[in-house]
Design an enzyme around this catalytic site. Structure first.
Site, short mmCIF file in Angstrom:
data_model
loop_
_atom_site.label_atom_id
_atom_site.label_comp_id
_atom_site.label_asym_id
_atom_site.label_seq_id
_atom_site.Cartn_x
_atom_site.Cartn_y
_atom_site.Cartn_z
N ASP A 1 0.89 -1.15 0.00
CA ASP A 1 0.00 0.00 0.00
C ASP A 1 0.94 1.21 0.00
OD1 ASP A 1 -2.43 1.34 0.25
OD2 ASP A 1 -2.05 1.67 2.37
N LYS A 2 0.92 2.02 -1.08
CA LYS A 2 2.02 2.95 -1.33
C LYS A 2 2.32 3.93 -0.20
CE LYS A 2 1.56 6.76 -3.20
NZ LYS A 2 1.85 8.15 -3.35
N THR A 3 1.32 4.80 0.09
CA THR A 3 1.63 5.96 0.90
C THR A 3 2.24 5.59 2.23
OG1 THR A 3 -0.33 6.80 -0.10
CG2 THR A 3 0.70 8.19 1.56
N LYS B 1 -9.80 -2.85 -2.46
CA LYS B 1 -8.49 -3.47 -2.23
C LYS B 1 -8.62 -4.98 -2.05
CE LYS B 1 -6.15 0.58 -0.39
NZ LYS B 1 -5.54 1.25 0.74
#
Length: 679
Positions: free
Chosen positions: A373-375, A550
């Protein structure tokens, strides 16, 4: 297997069964006492038996024949019987009570074998003193008990070593705290602290409770709790964790969690329950140990029957039986997994990897894809200035442009404003005073600074007002650009980006080296996702994914037979974390209750995820090595103990059997102790 065994015998049995081996269920700080008492008890019994062994050996016929001495006087065999009885009862007591407990629990195990072997040896030898024809083997019985006591003592010390890391975590909590009251400071016990108490932390002391800094400035060492080796600066309003070590400054801290709710207590409880939980590997080892016990008894009886039928005397047959049963003890097998478990759980906790679910941790070796999950995991999660470009005459340089931009953004809490202000601070620039400040709805801000009309606006504002976009303007994938207008003319632009963490590229490369795919999952737009994914050489990305979608993306990967680990922040990613084969909650160290995740990483460092997977593999390897050693050793030694090479003159005595069994257990303990977290 109930927990009550602990209280009424001095054996390790119940402890192994539960995988607690003496780390009892009392609360923090008391865990080691019971265990230490047991170690001391075995030590004392060993020395008493050691002293009695000398006269027993000298009074034994066999030893006298070897030494070619003759020690005999009226009643010498009764003295031998008496001394051996003391050894049997006092030295054998832990094994005999252990056997009794196992029988009561209908759970025959190690103690049953040892108890049975020494009772048979003692019973037969005693009968020879009182008229049965045959040779006693009191000396074999004595040396057997002596070595079993020594083996237990050595091995319990190794076990204590494996659980010592948990004790270290427990000891991080200082016992007293300086409570600040109106009339000065008093020292109180840490456990009496309540929420909203104010405490003083002097330089070099440990923080006594989780809280917020009210006054002071210092650097804290949190490495034992988070695995982060660099000291962290703490100033007013920042959180501190109980157990971290204060640097040179003094701090006044307002308590937010009382002792029992503090981060450290939760970690210790988590480690303890993870150490007590059984994973599939542990259940397999338990089953193997149970079978080995049955095989030992059957093999022992079969050995006895075979030698009797071959015409040997009872004493010889019995000695073979006792040796087989002792050598077969599933001791090493019973410890193979729990020791590795104890070591791995407490080691990981010190490196900021908190294992909530043992099976998830052991399964980390099967991961084929990691979904990030990027951030805040691969990126820093906050905007930083990546470029400053000036256009035209005025302002003449980057500093001037960012100074004016900063002046306008100084009042805003927007992420872009925060990024610009931190750049101004980095460059040590003084901000001019701003008048007539106003927001241009949805487009930016405007004001007057140093007599100039300054605006900070989005590229869209330029288009709407037919202002020329500069020829060299192009926003790369993950950049956000704002323009600075002076007197309504473009003077330059500032590009900001969520900077990629320096560790991310290494982490992704290491995953590739281990044949694990890395996939980016983000709510950001496709451009940003593609830019991050390409920069880090990832295997793919899902962009513009809403939180509830997701879960679907994880399912899609699983349908392609991928074994998926998902990293998320544990709160809005909960359903996806639960759906993933292994859920890893990242950066929620303070909120260990990231319920759906099997593993919690205290820091948001992507390298921790790689370390976790590699450590999971290393842990599993250690377990398999230990299981292979513990079973392989039995396959070789049982036939030798039974006397398969008797005609070649190779025969193992019960004492040698006990030595081999002890050595195999210590090998397993040492091997578990070699486990390390790569960093």
């Amino acid at each position: 297997m109930e927990h009550q065994h602990h209280q009424h015998n001095m054996t390790e049995t119940a402890a192994y069964e539960n995988g607690h081996y003496g780390m009892d269920h009392q609360h923090m700080g008391h865990g080691g006492h019971n265990h230490n008492a047991m170690i001391a008890d075995f030590r004392k019994r060993f020395y008493v038996v050691l002293i009695l062994t000398v006269p027993i050996l000298l009074l034994s016929h066999m030893i006298q024949q070897w030494l070619q001495v003759q020690i005999s006087f009226s009643g010498s065999q009764y003295l031998l019987f008496l001394l051996s009885t003391v050894v049997f009862v006092y030295g054998g007591w832990p094994f005999l009570t252990g056997w009794f407990s196992e029988m009561k629990a209908k759970n025959p195990d190690m103690m049953t074998l040892i108890g049975f072997a020494i009772t048979v040896a003692y019973g037969y030898s005693a009968a020879t003193v009182f008229g049965l024809n045959g040779m006693d083997f009191f000396w074999e019985l004595t040396t057997l008990i002596l070595i079993m006591l020594l083996g237990h003592w050595i091995e319990m010390r190794s076990v204590a070593g494996a659980s010592r890391e948990l004790e270290l975590l427990v000891q991080l909590m200082p016992s007293t705290a300086h409570l600040i009251k109106d009339d000065g400071t008093t020292d109180v016990k840490t456990e009496t602290l309540k929420e909203s108490d104010l405490i003083l932390i002097k330089p070099g002391e440990k923080i006594a409770a989780d809280g917020l800094v009210e006054e002071g400035d210092s650097y804290l060492n949190e490495s034992m709790l988070t695995g982060e080796s660099k000291p962290v600066q703490k100033t007013r309003g920042q959180k501190v964790i109980a157990g971290s070590v204060n640097g040179n400054g003094s701090l006044k801290v307002r308590v937010t969690h009382s002792g029992k709710d503090s981060y450290l207590f939760k970690v210790v409880d988590l480690v303890r329950s993870a150490q007590e939980a059984k994973s599939n590997t542990q259940l397999l080892a338990d089953k193997a140990a149970r079978w080995l016990t049955i095989i030992a008894l059957l093999a022992g009886i079969a050995t006895f029957v075979t030698w009797i039928s071959l015409g040997h005397d009872i004493a010889f047959a019995m000695e073979r039986m006792v040796t087989v049963i002792v050598i077969c003890c599933p001791h090493a097998l019973g410890l193979a997994v729990p020791l590795v478990v104890a070591k791995s759980t407490s080691l990981s906790a010190q490196h900021g990897l908190l294992i909530k679910n043992r099976t998830a941790f052991e399964n980390s070796r099967r991961i084929t894809s990691v979904v990030f999950d990027k951030t805040g995991t691969l990126t820093k999660g906050k905007f930083e200035v990546s470029r400053i470009v000036t256009i035209g005459e005025q302002p003449s340089n980057e500093d001037e442009l960012i100074r004016l931009a900063g002046a306008l953004e100084a009042n805003s809490k927007h992420p872009i404003a925060t990024g610009i202000i931190s750049e101004v601070k980095k460059r040590n620039l003084a901000l001019p005073h701003v008048e007539d400040f106003k927001a241009i709805t949805g487009k930016g801000v405007a004001g007057v600074a140093e007599g100039k009309h300054v605006k900070i606006v989005s590229p869209g504002y330029l288009k709407e007002n037919n202002l020329q976009l500069p020829p060299d303007y192009s926003a790369t994938g993950n950049e956000t650009v704002v323009f600075v207008l002076i007197n309504d003319q473009p003077a330059g632009f500032v590009a900001l980006a969520d900077a990629i963490r320096p560790e991310s590229a290494d982490a992704i490369a290491t995953l590739h080296d281990n044949n694990i795919k890395s996939i980016l999952l983000t709510g950001d737009n496709k451009q940003v996702a593609e830019s991050v994914s390409t920069q880090l050489k990832m295997d793919g990305f899902f962009a513009e994914v809403l939180p509830h979608e997701k879960l679907e993306k994880i399912k899609e990967l699983q349908q392609k037979n991928e074994f998926v680990a998902m990293t998320g922040d544990g709160v809005n990613d909960a359903p996806a974390l639960a759906q993933a084969d292994i859920g890893i909650a990242v950066g929620s160290g303070s909120d260990i209750a990231a319920e759906t995740a099997g593993i919690v990483l205290v820091n948001s460092n992507p390298k921790d995820i790689v370390n976790l997977i590699l450590f999971g593999k290393a842990t599993y390897r250690k377990m398999i090595q230990n299981l292979a050693w513990a079973t392989g050793y039995n396959i070789i030694t049982i036939p030798l103990a039974a006397g398969i090479l008797y005609n070649q003159g190779i025969l193992l005595s019960p004492a040698i059997g006990a030595v081999l069994m002890t050595v195999s257990t210590v090998v397993v303990a040492i091997n578990a102790g070699l486990l390390k977290v790569q960093s």
